[in-house]
Every structure is written in structure tokens, then in C-alpha cells.
Scaffold this motif. Sequence first.
Motif, mmCIF file in Angstrom:
data_model
loop_
_atom_site.group_PDB
_atom_site.id
_atom_site.type_symbol
_atom_site.label_atom_id
_atom_site.label_comp_id
_atom_site.label_asym_id
_atom_site.label_seq_id
_atom_site.Cartn_x
_atom_site.Cartn_y
_atom_site.Cartn_z
ATOM 1 N N GLY A 55 0.837 -1.182 0.000
ATOM 2 C CA GLY A 55 0.000 0.000 0.000
ATOM 3 C C GLY A 55 0.874 1.235 0.000
ATOM 4 N N TYR A 56 0.236 2.400 0.105
ATOM 5 C CA TYR A 56 0.965 3.666 0.111
ATOM 6 C C TYR A 56 0.292 4.617 1.091
ATOM 7 C CZ TYR A 56 3.072 1.932 -4.182
ATOM 8 O OH TYR A 56 3.749 1.153 -5.090
ATOM 9 N N VAL A 57 1.080 5.563 1.596
ATOM 10 C CA VAL A 57 0.523 6.599 2.446
ATOM 11 C C VAL A 57 1.060 7.948 1.997
ATOM 12 C CG1 VAL A 57 2.346 6.292 4.205
ATOM 13 C CG2 VAL A 57 0.193 7.439 4.811
ATOM 14 N N ASP A 58 0.155 8.918 1.870
ATOM 15 C CA ASP A 58 0.532 10.309 1.629
ATOM 16 C C ASP A 58 0.489 11.023 2.970
ATOM 17 O OD1 ASP A 58 0.523 9.607 -1.002
ATOM 18 O OD2 ASP A 58 -1.224 10.807 -1.564
ATOM 19 N N ILE A 59 1.636 11.544 3.402
ATOM 20 C CA ILE A 59 1.686 12.226 4.685
ATOM 21 C C ILE A 59 2.888 13.165 4.713
ATOM 22 C CG2 ILE A 59 3.057 10.429 5.868
ATOM 23 C CD1 ILE A 59 1.205 10.966 8.341
ATOM 24 N N ALA A 60 2.707 14.310 5.301
ATOM 25 C CA ALA A 60 3.784 15.297 5.450
ATOM 26 C C ALA A 60 4.474 15.580 4.118
ATOM 27 C CB ALA A 60 4.794 14.812 6.495
ATOM 28 N N ASP A 61 3.669 15.761 3.062
ATOM 29 C CA ASP A 61 4.188 16.074 1.720
ATOM 30 C C ASP A 61 5.077 14.972 1.152
ATOM 31 O OD1 ASP A 61 2.927 18.619 1.700
ATOM 32 O OD2 ASP A 61 4.570 19.438 2.899
ATOM 33 N N GLN A 62 4.839 13.746 1.573
ATOM 34 C CA GLN A 62 5.593 12.596 1.060
ATOM 35 C C GLN A 62 4.631 11.488 0.655
ATOM 36 O OE1 GLN A 62 9.402 11.606 3.436
ATOM 37 N NE2 GLN A 62 8.035 12.479 4.969
ATOM 38 N N VAL A 63 5.066 10.665 -0.308
ATOM 39 C CA VAL A 63 4.364 9.433 -0.646
ATOM 40 C C VAL A 63 5.274 8.288 -0.221
ATOM 41 C CG1 VAL A 63 3.361 8.010 -2.453
ATOM 42 C CG2 VAL A 63 3.182 10.504 -2.595
ATOM 43 N N LEU A 64 4.848 7.544 0.777
ATOM 44 C CA LEU A 64 5.682 6.485 1.346
ATOM 45 C C LEU A 64 5.077 5.123 1.037
ATOM 46 C CD1 LEU A 64 6.274 8.065 4.883
ATOM 47 C CD2 LEU A 64 7.771 8.203 2.890
ATOM 48 N N PRO A 65 5.869 4.181 0.501
ATOM 49 C CA PRO A 65 5.360 2.829 0.256
ATOM 50 C C PRO A 65 5.209 2.060 1.561
ATOM 51 C CG PRO A 65 7.691 2.942 -0.283
ATOM 52 C CD PRO A 65 7.269 4.343 0.067
ATOM 53 N N LEU A 66 4.278 1.116 1.563
ATOM 54 C CA LEU A 66 4.051 0.246 2.718
ATOM 55 C C LEU A 66 4.194 -1.207 2.269
ATOM 56 C CD1 LEU A 66 0.903 2.123 4.053
ATOM 57 C CD2 LEU A 66 3.171 2.122 5.134
ATOM 58 N N PRO A 67 5.436 -1.657 2.012
ATOM 59 C CA PRO A 67 5.648 -3.017 1.532
ATOM 60 C C PRO A 67 5.550 -4.046 2.657
ATOM 61 C CG PRO A 67 7.756 -1.932 1.819
ATOM 62 C CD PRO A 67 6.695 -0.904 2.136
ATOM 63 N N LYS A 68 5.703 -5.287 2.307
ATOM 64 C CA LYS A 68 5.667 -6.385 3.275
ATOM 65 C C LYS A 68 6.665 -6.130 4.408
ATOM 66 C CE LYS A 68 6.466 -11.377 3.552
ATOM 67 N NZ LYS A 68 6.801 -12.602 2.775
ATOM 68 N N GLY A 69 6.206 -6.355 5.633
ATOM 69 C CA GLY A 69 7.075 -6.190 6.792
ATOM 70 C C GLY A 69 7.142 -4.771 7.330
ATOM 71 N N HIS A 70 6.345 -3.866 6.758
ATOM 72 C CA HIS A 70 6.340 -2.478 7.203
ATOM 73 C C HIS A 70 4.944 -2.096 7.700
ATOM 74 C CE1 HIS A 70 9.987 -2.646 4.838
ATOM 75 N NE2 HIS A 70 10.363 -1.491 5.351
ATOM 76 N N ALA A 71 4.924 -1.171 8.647
ATOM 77 C CA ALA A 71 3.645 -0.746 9.231
ATOM 78 C C ALA A 71 3.496 0.758 9.170
ATOM 79 C CB ALA A 71 3.547 -1.215 10.682
#
Length: 290
Positions: A55-71
Motif C-alpha cells: 500500500g501507500y501513504v501520503d503524509i507530510a508532503d511525502q508518498v511512502l510505500p508500505l511493503p511487506k514487513g512495514h507498518a
Amino acid sequence: MKNTVSYAFRSDDLSIMTVDSVGWQNISRANYRCSSDTRPDHGHVVFQYTLSGQGYVDIADQVLPLPKGHALVVQVSEPHCYYYKADSTEPWEFVWINIRGEEASRIWSLVIEREGHVIKRGADSPLIRQLWDIIGLINRENVTDKYRLSVQAYQWMLTLVQTSREAENEIGVVAITTIEKCKTFMREHYASPVTLDLLAEHCDLNKHYLCRLFQRSERISPLAYLKNRRIEAALKLLRTTELPISRIGRQCGFESPSYFGKVFKQYMSMSPTEYRLNTLEFPYDAIYYE
């Protein structure tokens, strides 16, 4: 247990930390989006851990991936949006828990400050195993009592704080061995004149590098750690022996009785003599500073 379970709990009790919702989902629809703008409630925190897919998250002017093993770690009150992309090659499978309460918000701020909004943990880590335990407790045993769930939430939060501190302090096996060598030397030689130069020589490191390494691992300087050990030894001798106070100071590595008295008062807000006599307020044979 099927891989789409979700549970929500509603309570007006704000005096304790409680589970708001928890579950396990497998998302493949392109319109899956959770935005802070559309949430009616801003009173809880969100933890969402990727089992497979991304998945992905848009936060604090960033797009951060949420791959396996990440929360994902966010407070609902923060502007953000997490979502699943239509062009993804596999579904996004995750487990999550939302927790309500002022203490939860405080801990979230601490974790985010240390690790950011996306943290990494193993699928077999204590944090994720405990999350599965909470889901299983509700799914198999039908536990819905807010107090039992609150206990689970507090235990899970403590594990999060502990593993967050470990992640922040991760400095490698060699460095950990060196720090333990330094700590052992101070525990065994606190009665002797110990300097940074002596510690650096013992550990075969530059003293400035040793200080940075020790501070990062222990959240305290080497000499502050040494002072803690000296005061611990002095407290024990004051309470369990009849040795003169001046001698106790010398045996614990303090260069003069006046310096011993000054440092002791910084720790205990009283003189060594007052502590020795004050058995009601401090009825302990030993006190430890960790």
C-alpha cells in the motif's frame, strides 16, 4: 480464522486506553482509500502492518510505500491518506489495530519521532505476534470486555515502545560488545579513578567515538553511567554497614568527602548522613539507577 475479520468497539470511557478497532484484511479494489479528511472521529491512532502486497501513504508532503514487513503509524488527527493502487500486481494484505486514549497519542508521538510514520518489524516479531493474539482473543473467545481489551492494548503498546527503542538504538553486534565491555569495566572499577581516556584505551576506541556510541545505545554518557554505579554502591554501604561516610565516599570512587556529599545530594535531595538515618522514607537496602 478467515482472512477478512474486523471488529469495532465503542465506549464513552476516556479514562483508559481502549481498542477502537482491530482486524485482518485483503484488499484488491482500486478504490480503497482511508483519508483523515473523511474520518468522523479524530480520537485514535492507527497501526496497519503489511503481510503481503503493498500500500501507500501520503503524509507530510511525502508518498511512502508500505511493503511487506512495514507498518503505517499515524494519528487520525494528522492530515494523511493511505490507499491501494489500481496497477498493483497483488492484493494488499494487512492486519491493523486502532487504539483510543491520550496515552496512545503520547506513545504514537514518541514512536513517530524515533522512527517516522513507516516502521519495519518482522512478521514473527513480538509486536506482530501480540497483535495476532488480540485478534484471536476476540475471534475465538468472543472477548469484548473493554477492560480485558484495555489490558491487551497496554501490553501491546509497551512492546511497541520497547521495540521502537531497540530499533532506534540498533548499532551492530561489534558495537554492542564494545559497550558491554565498557559497562563491565565501570561496574568492576567504579572505586578507582576512571577517565574517558582510560575507558577508550580499555575498549581500543577513540574517546569521542566511544562517547557517541555509548550515548546512542544507553541514552546516557559513560561518565554519567559510572556515577550511577558509584551512587548505587554508596547507597548500599550507607544502609548495610557502619563504615564512616568519608570512607564510603572513597570506596565508591569519590575524590573527596565534599564532592561525595554534593553528588549524593543531587541524587537523593539529602546528605549521606540524613539518608542513613532516614529509614522510613527510604526503607531499602539498595536503590538502582537504570
